[in-house]
Design a protein around this motif. Structure first.
Motif, mmCIF file in Angstrom:
data_model
loop_
_atom_site.group_PDB
_atom_site.id
_atom_site.type_symbol
_atom_site.label_atom_id
_atom_site.label_comp_id
_atom_site.label_asym_id
_atom_site.label_seq_id
_atom_site.Cartn_x
_atom_site.Cartn_y
_atom_site.Cartn_z
ATOM 1 N N THR A 65 -13.977 -56.030 -32.110
ATOM 2 C CA THR A 65 -14.017 -56.978 -31.002
ATOM 3 C C THR A 65 -14.471 -56.240 -29.741
ATOM 4 N N GLY A 66 -14.857 -57.000 -28.741
ATOM 5 C CA GLY A 66 -15.219 -56.401 -27.461
ATOM 6 C C GLY A 66 -16.691 -56.385 -27.148
ATOM 7 N N GLY A 67 -17.549 -56.764 -28.100
ATOM 8 C CA GLY A 67 -18.977 -56.805 -27.837
ATOM 9 C C GLY A 67 -19.588 -55.425 -27.624
ATOM 10 N N MET A 68 -20.816 -55.427 -27.110
ATOM 11 C CA MET A 68 -21.577 -54.195 -26.944
ATOM 12 C C MET A 68 -20.918 -53.217 -25.979
ATOM 13 N N PHE A 69 -20.175 -53.749 -25.000
ATOM 14 C CA PHE A 69 -19.578 -52.885 -23.984
ATOM 15 C C PHE A 69 -18.072 -52.687 -24.187
#
Length: 252
Positions: A207-211
């Motif tokens: 989880t958390g996306g690209m950043f």
């Protein structure tokens, strides 16, 4: 008496002629009346119309579970969710372009218990339909080059869409580096590896996306996929987190 017999004979003759005329008229009417065509014993579907499958009990459970992972509101009415999924499958079987399929899925599922769906969520809905019961292509569409290159990693029978992640994981476990094994272990679904159009989606449990700290992990999955399924450089593999946010992508 002779005159009486003549009258009786004339009446009989007229009766016989009238009866003959009546029978002839019926025959003429029957001949003029067209015969009804018999229905074909086996009716075929109109050209271009595909047979749209419905999920069986096991596929239904998997489908509803996948939709619930996207948004619990999608399965507030399970029968409705299945009907909408079958409609999505109809678009897939009609070979509509991916953008149209995703846009139609968003239109069908958005509203009511799900006020808003992102484009990424719409894409995940389409993937859920494909992965569980609606393969867009037959397993025989697998390219010979890829099938030969990965014969050891694939089962003897043709792979189903829902098993692509398992095949990827088995390859990583047998052939990948330690980093590959650790990264690919987080893969939950793969769509488009076999018989696709060069656009491959890989979903993970991060989880958390690209950043959110997992971009390097996403890159490892991309690198592992490129090794597992080398191409001509015209394909694109995209790695997503559990919420449908992009982690990394790369050509293969």
């Amino acid at each position: 008496m002779g005159k009486g017999r003549w009258i009786v004979g004339g009446v009989v003759a007229l009766f016989v002629i009238g009866a003959a005329d009546s029978c002839g008229g019926d025959d003429d009417a029957k001949a003029a009346k067209p015969k009804a065509a018999k229905p074909s014993a086996t009716a075929s579907a109109p050209p271009g119309v595909s047979s749209v499958p419905s999920p069986n009990a096991h596929q239904r459970t998997e489908l509803l579970s996948a939709l619930k992972d996207i948004d619990a509101g999608l399965v507030a009415n399970e029968d409705r969710a299945v009907r909408r999924s079958v409609n999505v499958c109809s678009d897939i079987k009609d070979r509509k372009d991916s953008d149209t399929v995703k846009a139609n899925a968003k239109f069908r599922f958005e509203g009511g218990t799900v006020p808003h769906l992102s484009d990424a969520q719409s894409g995940r809905i389409v993937s859920a339909v494909q992965d569980t019961f609606c393969s867009p292509h037959k397993p025989t569409d697998i390219k010979p080059k890829k099938a030969q290159a990965h014969a050891e990693a694939e089962p003897k029978s043709s792979p189903t869409w829902s098993s692509e992640a398992d095949i990827f994981k088995r390859w990583a476990k047998s052939n990948g580096s330690a980093a590959d094994k650790a990264a690919v272990a987080h893969v939950t679904r793969v769509h488009g590896a076999f018989g696709g159009n060069g656009m491959v989606d890989v979903y993970t449990d991060w989880t958390g996306g690209m950043f959110g700290g997992h971009n390097p992990d996403g890159k490892l999955v991309v690198s592992a996929y490129q090794t597992w399924m080398p191409g001509t450089g015209s394909g694109l593999v995209t790695v997503y987190d559990a919420e449908g946010e992009i982690l990394a992508n790369g050509n293969f």
